[in-house]
Motif scaffolding. Structure first.
Motif, PDB file in Angstrom:
ATOM      1  N   GLN A 140       0.831  -1.208   0.000  1.00  0.00           N
ATOM      2  CA  GLN A 140       0.000   0.000   0.000  1.00  0.00           C
ATOM      3  C   GLN A 140       0.865   1.259   0.000  1.00  0.00           C
ATOM      4  OE1 GLN A 140      -3.277   0.206  -0.500  1.00  0.00           O
ATOM      5  NE2 GLN A 140      -3.146  -2.004  -0.786  1.00  0.00           N
ATOM      6  N   LYS A 154       1.184   4.164  -3.075  1.00  0.00           N
ATOM      7  CA  LYS A 154       1.077   5.615  -2.896  1.00  0.00           C
ATOM      8  C   LYS A 154       2.328   6.324  -3.391  1.00  0.00           C
ATOM      9  CE  LYS A 154      -2.109   5.475   0.979  1.00  0.00           C
ATOM     10  NZ  LYS A 154      -2.296   5.633   2.409  1.00  0.00           N
ATOM     11  N   ASP A 171      -6.554   5.624  -6.638  1.00  0.00           N
ATOM     12  CA  ASP A 171      -7.735   5.382  -5.813  1.00  0.00           C
ATOM     13  C   ASP A 171      -8.924   6.092  -6.446  1.00  0.00           C
ATOM     14  OD1 ASP A 171      -6.274   3.946  -3.950  1.00  0.00           O
ATOM     15  OD2 ASP A 171      -5.775   5.754  -2.792  1.00  0.00           O
ATOM     16  N   THR A 181     -10.900   8.156  -5.170  1.00  0.00           N
ATOM     17  CA  THR A 181     -10.948   9.571  -4.805  1.00  0.00           C
ATOM     18  C   THR A 181     -10.050  10.422  -5.707  1.00  0.00           C
ATOM     19  OG1 THR A 181      -9.214   9.196  -3.172  1.00  0.00           O
ATOM     20  CG2 THR A 181     -11.485   9.097  -2.387  1.00  0.00           C
TER      21      THR A 181
END
Length: 191
Positions: A119, A123, A159, A161
């Motif tokens: 993860q 990012k 993501d 978003t």
């Protein structure tokens, strides 16, 4: 060929002593590449590959630097080292705009990581791509930034978003280069 009775530390010290004779990065790289041809032990090989990668990175020869980061990762002993070196390899390929190879390097880094690290890597990779997009936009290379942003949208790195912001950024870049039809197509994709 190195003497079989020499320890890796002795070989490395000898290489470093000989390396001091060369003033230019090109000559140092040539010397280190010749040292690799002599088939040194793995510990020495990794250190020499890292030195070569740093030389090439300093010269902004990112594809060559990436190749040596990959070689160092291949002989690295711990997963932590492999993750870091494959990530660095991907970063260098990204800077040299070889996106397919860069994606493969980032995948190798993720394969060596656990779920939590995956993860974090995801990012970091997204941030690297966005830094590259900002660099391209700042230097008025909007078609390159569109290519990078499209690669982000169609991959699993974005993501939900962030996806709308990336799509809007693609549309804005299309507006800047004078392609309003394509810009409107992407604006319709915004949810």
């Amino acid at each position: 060929m190195y003497a079989f009775f020499m320890k890796p530390e002795e070989i490395m010290n000898e290489l470093l002593l000989q390396l001091r004779r060369f003033n230019t990065p090109e000559r140092r790289a040539e010397f280190l590449e010749n040292a690799l041809k002599k088939n040194p032990p793995q510990e020495v090989r990794k250190d020499v590959c890292l030195m070569l990668a740093q030389i090439y990175e300093g010269k902004k020869w990112f594809a060559n630097a990436a190749r040596y980061y990959k070689d160092a990762a291949d002989v690295a002993k711990t997963f932590k080292e492999r993750i870091v070196l494959h990530f660095k390899e991907g970063q260098m390929y990204l800077k040299s705009r070889e996106y397919g190879v860069s994606d493969a390097a980032f995948k190798r880094a993720a394969d060596a990581a656990n779920l939590e690290e995956k993860q974090r890597l995801k990012k970091k990779v997204f941030e690297l791509y966005m830094q590259e997009v900002e660099y391209c936009e700042k230097n008025k290379r909007h078609t390159v930034s569109i290519e990078i942003l499209k690669r982000l949208i169609y991959s699993d790195r974005v993501d939900i978003t962030d996806k709308n912001a990336v799509i809007e950024r693609i549309a804005n870049n299309y507006d800047i280069i004078g392609k309003p039809h394509e810009a409107n197509e992407f604006r319709r994709m915004i949810k």
